[in-house]
Design an enzyme around this catalytic site. Structure first.
Site, PDB file in Angstrom:
ATOM      1  N   ASP A  18      11.304   0.353   7.787  1.00 19.43           N
ATOM      2  CA  ASP A  18      11.246   1.014   6.482  1.00 19.43           C
ATOM      3  C   ASP A  18      11.690   0.056   5.382  1.00 19.43           C
ATOM      4  O   ASP A  18      12.612  -0.738   5.588  1.00 19.43           O
ATOM      5  CB  ASP A  18      12.146   2.251   6.501  1.00 19.43           C
ATOM      6  N   ASN A  66       1.154   8.545   7.056  1.00 25.09           N
ATOM      7  CA  ASN A  66       0.828   7.417   6.178  1.00 25.09           C
ATOM      8  C   ASN A  66      -0.618   7.422   5.694  1.00 25.09           C
ATOM      9  O   ASN A  66      -0.947   6.742   4.715  1.00 25.09           O
ATOM     10  CB  ASN A  66       1.106   6.081   6.888  1.00 25.09           C
TER      11      ASN A  66
END
Length: 275
Positions: A18, A66
């Protein structure tokens, strides 16, 4: 830098990568630049995990959610994935790494699958380490798909519903094909699993760092592993094996009883470069 105990390395490490977008924004660059820098971090962390003797590494590369990102960002991510697979093919094969992919691979664009599928096949018998890429992956979706598969078999009369238990469900989860994760690391400052390896993470140790993924270094990995080794592992249910000491989880990569500095462990396991 912390010390890493050679005899108690985590067998399976999962990483939630991340912070790529924030890394780029802090530098006034487009998010795509952060993803490119993140790809370089993948290369160095795969390399050191192999040298340390970690048996399996699962990287959360692209989640099911995503796909909702802007089209240009998704296209850039897919391009970087294809580039990574092409550039690392020789080193993956030469270093005896098995590449697997978990998630809804059918959603990946054809140019990516045209590179991914042959590499998965070519590396299928490799044994030095398993690199699992979580692509178009979501743990809830994975569990739902496994439950749906079991339900269909029960309706068809091929499976007694009473026979369905945790072990049977786990056997249908592709993410557990490399075993349950011992250690899950999340970069970027958030402290949640974000739909990553939820079933397998039941007894995993968790490590959270503020470091953005493109800046994640070997020393950050060594620190996470050293902290994992210092924790008192919780006992698992007797039916699942394990116990307070969890001897089965100690990989014994070097068979040594003394602490090794992580770089020393890595160099001891070979000097080959690349993943």
């Amino acid at each position: 830098m912390n010390l890493v105990e050679a005899r108690n390395l985590p067998r399976h490490v999962g990483i939630i990568m991340d912070g790529n977008g924030r890394w780029a924004e802090l530098r006034g660059e487009p998010r795509e630049a952060g993803h490119k820098a993140g790809s370089a971090a993948v290369r160095r962390i795969v390399r050191v995990c192999r040298r340390l003797g970690v048996e399996a590494l699962t990287l959360y590369a692209f989640s099911e959610q995503n796909w909702a990102r802007p089209r240009n960002e998704v296209d850039a991510l897919m391009g970087l994935l294809r580039e990574f697979l092409m550039s690392e093919r020789c080193e993956i094969l030469e270093n005896d790494i098995r590449l697997v992919a978990i998630g809804d691979i059918s959603r990946l664009p054809e140019p990516v699958r045209d590179v991914l599928d042959p590499l998965r096949k070519a590396s299928a018998t490799n044994r030095q380490m398993t690199l699992a890429l979580a692509l178009s992956y979501g743990a809830r979706e994975e569990i739902a798909a496994a439950a749906r598969e079991l339900a269909m078999e029960a309706v068809a009369g091929r499976l007694d519903p009473e026979a369905i238990d945790g072990a049977l469900l786990a056997a249908r989860l592709p993410s557990l094909s490399v075993g349950e994760p011992d250690l899950i690391i999340r970069t970027g400052g958030e402290q949640r699993l974000s739909n990553f390896l939820l079933y397998g993470a039941a007894y995993a140790e968790l490590s959270f760092t503020e470091r953005l993924w493109p800046d994640f270094t070997e020393d950050d990995l060594f620190d996470a592993i050293a902290a994992y080794q210092q924790r008192v592992r919780a006992a698992e249910p007797a039916a699942e094996g394990g116990g307070a000491d969890e001897p089965a989880r100690a990989s014994g990569a070097l068979g040594a009883g003394r602490p090794w500095r992580a770089r020393e462990v890595a160099s001891h396991n070979g000097s080959r470069t690349g993943v």
